[in-house]
Every structure is written in structure tokens, then in C-alpha cells.
Write an enzyme that holds these catalytic residues in place. Structure first.
Site, PDB file in Angstrom:
ATOM      1  N   HIS A 109      -4.250  -5.718  -6.362  1.00 41.88           N
ATOM      2  CA  HIS A 109      -3.257  -5.099  -7.237  1.00 41.88           C
ATOM      3  C   HIS A 109      -3.918  -4.877  -8.601  1.00 41.88           C
ATOM      4  O   HIS A 109      -5.013  -5.371  -8.857  1.00 41.88           O
ATOM      5  CB  HIS A 109      -2.064  -6.038  -7.466  1.00 41.88           C
ATOM      6  N   CYS A 167      -1.895  -4.669  -0.137  1.00 36.74           N
ATOM      7  CA  CYS A 167      -1.227  -5.905   0.229  1.00 36.74           C
ATOM      8  C   CYS A 167      -0.162  -5.712   1.318  1.00 36.74           C
ATOM      9  O   CYS A 167      -0.540  -5.520   2.464  1.00 36.74           O
ATOM     10  CB  CYS A 167      -0.676  -6.589  -1.024  1.00 36.74           C
TER      11      CYS A 167
HETATM   12  N1  GLN Z   1       4.715 -10.235   1.587  1.00 30.73           N
HETATM   13  C1  GLN Z   1       3.294 -10.194   1.840  1.00 30.73           C
HETATM   14  C2  GLN Z   1       2.634 -11.553   1.710  1.00 30.73           C
HETATM   15  O1  GLN Z   1       3.123 -12.400   0.999  1.00 30.73           O
HETATM   16  C3  GLN Z   1       2.662  -9.183   0.902  1.00 30.73           C
HETATM   17  C4  GLN Z   1       2.724  -9.590  -0.565  1.00 30.73           C
HETATM   18  C5  GLN Z   1       2.249  -8.485  -1.489  1.00 30.73           C
HETATM   19  O2  GLN Z   1       2.388  -7.317  -1.191  1.00 30.73           O
HETATM   20  N2  GLN Z   1       1.714  -8.850  -2.634  1.00 30.73           N
HETATM   21  O3  GLN Z   1       1.616 -11.775   2.314  1.00 30.73           O
END
Ligand code: GLN
Length: 253
Positions: free
Chosen positions: A198, A97
């Protein structure tokens, strides 16, 4: 230089305090334990912001985080060539992510403006329309990877466009993934993998853990993963049924 055939594997977990919001540090635990179960030595090296990134580890991991910490992490990493040196030397990298987004050519910072990424993956991330992409994510991996269906959960605002030098990790069955209109999820280039999964991803998908480890140590003896297989079946079923805890958009295939 190649790192294949290592008999003691060092796993660098990059900036867990910045890129640890979603529990992706568990990926390091999974990799190390799956090596130890096979009698192969493993150590996890936590690299916190401000510390020099070692260039000599076999596997590098980055997790997810919020927009602000993500921008801090990329600033630190851009100041160091260590990660690039390690990848060029045959190390493997799994980034989830926020970590995935910052490996690309650019991503959006907390100010809503494009920030330069590390350029280790041919992709770029923009802010997608509508609500955050939150829920279960089921992915049919690219056939070349010989992996079973992947599951995890996603929670991101960004959408990611792949360039010609990055292949998708797979195709979205349930959820959003890259959400750039092509049904793709994640990116793979050589031994670099980016994904929105995740879970931690490697706890829910041990075959992906073993693929990454095989790049470093060569062929691996199989392990008994019946419990994880059962969990995966349960999660796929829940996601397909659109269970309220399992995300809310099922793509037709
Ligand atoms: N901040 C990034 C987004 O919202 C990554 C979020 C995350 O790592 N889950 O796209």
C-alpha cells in the site's frame, strides 16, 4: 488483440467502496497524472459494485479491503467474464492486498473458510499464524523488471503461496510480503501484478507506475521524480533502522 500504443488510456478502478480501505485508489490518480504530464490523454472510470465491469479499459486497479467487502467483491467479479476478457486482450492489472488475494485460486473469507478466487494469478492465500502483518515493507524487485527498490506499507492477516505460473514481484528486505517462508513478495504473470504494497504503491514507486503504463502505451519519456526518490531513501532508511512507525521486523539478506 493488443492495447500497446494507446494514445488515450482508460483506467478502471474496481469497487473503490469495497476495496478502498487503504487509499489504493490513489494508484489511479498517479497513473492518469503521469500520462497527462507526457501529453497522453487519460480517464479514470470508477466501477462500483453492482455496475457492469467494462472489458475495454487499458488498465484495471483493485485495492485493499477488509475480509467481508473482499468476499463481496469477488462474488461480483466471478459473475462477470469482463476482467478475464480484458486481460486476455492485453490490458494490465494491478491489485493490492485484498485485491491481490482475490485474483488467486483461493483466499479465506470472513467466515475463516476458503473462498474461490478469480484464478487470474497462480497463487492461494491462507490465514497466517500470529499477529497481522503490519508495518513498512521494502522489496527488492525481480531483476527482470528493471525497477529500483520498492517501498510501501502492509496490513494483512493472509499469507500467500505462489504456484509455478506466478513469479514473485520481488524479495522482502523489510517486512513480510507473501510471508510463505520463501521471502517472496507479490506476484507477476504477464501484465497482471499482485502486491501487498500500500502507499499508494504507485505514488511511492513511480517506476512501477511507468512499467505498467509502458505495457499499454509503449516507451515513455522519463519524468522528474527527485522528490519521490528522496522519500523512498527516507523510507528505506527508516524501515532498516526499525523505526517504530516503520514496521518491526527486518530480515537479514
Ligand atoms: N483482508 C485481507 C487480510 O487481512 C486483506 C487486507 C488488506 O487489503 N490490507 O489479509
Amino acid at each position: 488483440m493488443t492495447r500497446a500504443g494507446a494514445d488515450h488510456v482508460s483506467i478502471a478502478l474496481l469497487y473503490p467502496e469495497l476495496l478502498g480501505t487503504y487509499g489504493d485508489g490513489g494508484n489511479a490518480v498517479v497513473l492518469a497524472q503521469r500520462l497527462r504530464w507526457r501529453g497522453i490523454g487519460a480517464e479514470v472510470v470508477d466501477v462500483t459494485a453492482g455496475e457492469a465491469v467494462p472489458a475495454s479499459c487499458h488498465v484495471y486497479l483493485m485495492g485493499g479491503g477488509e475480509d467481508g467487502p473482499q468476499a463481496l467483491a469477488v462474488r461480483e467479479l466471478r459473475a462477470s467474464r469482463a476482467l478475464r476478457t480484458a486481460i486476455d486482450g492485453g490490458a494490465a492489472l494491478l491489485a493490492v492486498c485484498a485485491g491481490y488475494q482475490l485474483l488467486g485460486r483461493q483466499f479465506l473469507g470472513p467466515d475463516g473458510r476458503p473462498h474461490a478466487g478469480l484464478g487470474l494469478l497462480d497463487c492461494s492465500t491462507d490465514r497466517g499464524p500470529g499477529a497481522r502483518r503490519v508495518g513498512e515493507l521494502v522489496v527488492e524487485p525481480d531483476a527482470s523488471l528493471s525497477l529500483p527498490t520498492l517501498t510501501g506499507y502492509e496490513n494483512h492477516a493472509g499469507i500467500t503461496d505462489l504456484g509455478p505460473d506466478a513469479a514473485p514481484l520481488g524479495r522482502v528486505v523489510v517486512g513480510h510480503g507473501n510471508d510463505h517462508g520463501d521471502g517472496s513478495e507479490g506476484a507477476v504473470a504477464g501484465h497482471v501484478v499482485g502486491t501487498y504494497l500500500h502507499g499508494p504503491a504507485l505514488a511511492r514507486n513511480p517506476a512501477l507506475a511507468d512499467l505498467i503504463l509502458s505495457w499499454v502505451v509503449g516507451d515513455l519519456a522519463p519524468l522528474e521524480d527527485a522528490e519521490v526518490d528522496a522519500l523512498r531513501d527516507e523510507r528505506i532508511g527508516a524501515a532498516r533502522r526499525g523505526h517504530p512507525l516503520a514496521g518491526w521486523r527486518v530480515r537479514s539478506r
